[in-house]
Write an enzyme that holds these catalytic residues in place. Structure first.
Site, PDB file in Angstrom:
ATOM      1  N   CYS A  65       5.549   0.074   7.789  1.00  0.00           N
ATOM      2  CA  CYS A  65       5.235   1.179   6.882  1.00  0.00           C
ATOM      3  C   CYS A  65       6.472   1.494   6.043  1.00  0.00           C
ATOM      4  O   CYS A  65       7.583   1.526   6.576  1.00  0.00           O
ATOM      5  CB  CYS A  65       4.835   2.398   7.707  1.00  0.00           C
ATOM      6  SG  CYS A  65       4.482   3.860   6.706  1.00  0.00           S
ATOM      7  N   LEU A  66       6.265   1.742   4.751  1.00  0.00           N
ATOM      8  CA  LEU A  66       7.394   2.060   3.872  1.00  0.00           C
ATOM      9  C   LEU A  66       8.094   3.347   4.296  1.00  0.00           C
ATOM     10  O   LEU A  66       9.266   3.546   3.990  1.00  0.00           O
ATOM     11  CB  LEU A  66       6.922   2.187   2.416  1.00  0.00           C
ATOM     12  CG  LEU A  66       6.436   0.895   1.744  1.00  0.00           C
ATOM     13  CD1 LEU A  66       5.897   1.203   0.353  1.00  0.00           C
ATOM     14  CD2 LEU A  66       7.549  -0.139   1.667  1.00  0.00           C
ATOM     15  N   HIS A  70      -2.798   7.589   6.704  1.00  0.00           N
ATOM     16  CA  HIS A  70      -1.794   8.435   6.039  1.00  0.00           C
ATOM     17  C   HIS A  70      -2.429   9.714   5.494  1.00  0.00           C
ATOM     18  O   HIS A  70      -1.843  10.788   5.558  1.00  0.00           O
ATOM     19  CB  HIS A  70      -1.145   7.689   4.868  1.00  0.00           C
ATOM     20  CG  HIS A  70       0.074   6.895   5.249  1.00  0.00           C
ATOM     21  ND1 HIS A  70       1.158   7.452   5.874  1.00  0.00           N
ATOM     22  CD2 HIS A  70       0.385   5.586   5.058  1.00  0.00           C
ATOM     23  CE1 HIS A  70       2.079   6.517   6.065  1.00  0.00           C
ATOM     24  NE2 HIS A  70       1.639   5.379   5.583  1.00  0.00           N
ATOM     25  N   GLN A  72       2.955   9.914   1.013  1.00  0.00           N
ATOM     26  CA  GLN A  72       4.264   9.285   1.178  1.00  0.00           C
ATOM     27  C   GLN A  72       5.242   9.623   0.049  1.00  0.00           C
ATOM     28  O   GLN A  72       6.443   9.412   0.172  1.00  0.00           O
ATOM     29  CB  GLN A  72       4.111   7.757   1.264  1.00  0.00           C
ATOM     30  CG  GLN A  72       3.474   7.300   2.559  1.00  0.00           C
ATOM     31  CD  GLN A  72       3.328   5.797   2.595  1.00  0.00           C
ATOM     32  OE1 GLN A  72       2.405   5.238   2.025  1.00  0.00           O
ATOM     33  NE2 GLN A  72       4.269   5.127   3.246  1.00  0.00           N
ATOM     34  N   HIS A 130      -4.655   1.665   7.400  1.00  0.00           N
ATOM     35  CA  HIS A 130      -3.312   2.251   7.426  1.00  0.00           C
ATOM     36  C   HIS A 130      -3.190   3.383   6.394  1.00  0.00           C
ATOM     37  O   HIS A 130      -2.680   4.462   6.703  1.00  0.00           O
ATOM     38  CB  HIS A 130      -2.298   1.130   7.145  1.00  0.00           C
ATOM     39  CG  HIS A 130      -0.857   1.557   7.153  1.00  0.00           C
ATOM     40  ND1 HIS A 130       0.033   1.152   8.122  1.00  0.00           N
ATOM     41  CD2 HIS A 130      -0.158   2.336   6.294  1.00  0.00           C
ATOM     42  CE1 HIS A 130       1.222   1.694   7.857  1.00  0.00           C
ATOM     43  NE2 HIS A 130       1.140   2.405   6.746  1.00  0.00           N
ATOM     44  N   GLU A 131      -3.677   3.131   5.173  1.00  0.00           N
ATOM     45  CA  GLU A 131      -3.536   4.143   4.109  1.00  0.00           C
ATOM     46  C   GLU A 131      -4.437   5.354   4.375  1.00  0.00           C
ATOM     47  O   GLU A 131      -4.037   6.491   4.128  1.00  0.00           O
ATOM     48  CB  GLU A 131      -3.846   3.544   2.729  1.00  0.00           C
ATOM     49  CG  GLU A 131      -2.941   2.384   2.306  1.00  0.00           C
ATOM     50  CD  GLU A 131      -1.460   2.629   2.516  1.00  0.00           C
ATOM     51  OE1 GLU A 131      -1.015   3.782   2.414  1.00  0.00           O
ATOM     52  OE2 GLU A 131      -0.744   1.656   2.830  1.00  0.00           O
ATOM     53  N   GLY A 187       0.827  -1.201   0.000  1.00  0.00           N
ATOM     54  CA  GLY A 187       0.000   0.000   0.000  1.00  0.00           C
ATOM     55  C   GLY A 187       0.859   1.247   0.000  1.00  0.00           C
ATOM     56  O   GLY A 187       1.978   1.238   0.534  1.00  0.00           O
TER      57      GLY A 187
HETATM   58 ZN    ZN Z   1       2.492   3.516   5.688  1.00  0.00          ZN
END
Ligand code: ZN
Length: 169
Positions: free
Chosen positions: A92-93, A138, A50, A134-135, A45
């Protein structure tokens, strides 16, 4: 085109993203680049915040490009319904190398729009429900570590500070 993924500490990750209102070729291009970036990371995701663009756009693919049917590109997503609870490890990235247990809904129903502005609804359970939560976080400037206890969050923050000092973040 691969886009650089912002890491914890970047202002864009703490910003509430604004709604997508022009469903144009620019948006399509951004979504395409986000998908490519997500697959390359690799991740399941990615939110536009991000990659430094604070608009309410997210890409999700639990198969990481293996199954085209699993790709979800969603604008202005909103959780319409939540059900139950699940407790599982999350990462998380934008906070690479760190994971922790986060409680999320077991199932969600999400409403949003596609890249042409057409409204649609999608239901997700388990990992997909976690990913949607999660997204969407963000898009509201919230990271998974914001769900942790102050103690755990500070532990991670301090480790990141050390890494940043050493030029490794
Ligand atoms: Zn994330």
């Amino acid at each position: 085109m691969l886009l650089p993924i912002l890491k914890y500490g970047a202002l864009e990750l703490k910003t509430v993203s604004r709604p997508v209102d022009s469903f144009d070729s620019e948006l399509e291009k951004l979504a395409k680049n986000m998908i490519e970036t997500m697959y390359s990371a690799p991740g399941i995701g990615l939110a536009a915040a991000q990659v430094g663009i604070n608009i309410r756009l997210a890409t999700i693919d639990l198969s990481v490009g293996e199954d085209p049917e699993q790709l979800i590109v969603i604008c202005n997503p909103e959780i319409a319904l939540i059900e139950g609870e699940q407790k599982s490890e999350e990462g998380c990235l934008s906070i690479p190398e760190f994971t922790d247990t986060v409680i999320r809904p077991r199932a969600v129903k999400v409403r949003g729009q596609d890249l042409h502005g057409e409204p649609f609804e999608v239901e997700g359970q388990g990992l997909l429900a976690r990913c949607f939560s999660h997204e969407i976080d963000h898009l509201n400037g919230v990271l998974f570590i914001d769900h942790l206890s102050v103690l755990k969050r500070n532990l991670i923050r301090n480790k990141i500070k050390k890494l940043a000092k050493a030029g490794e973040w």
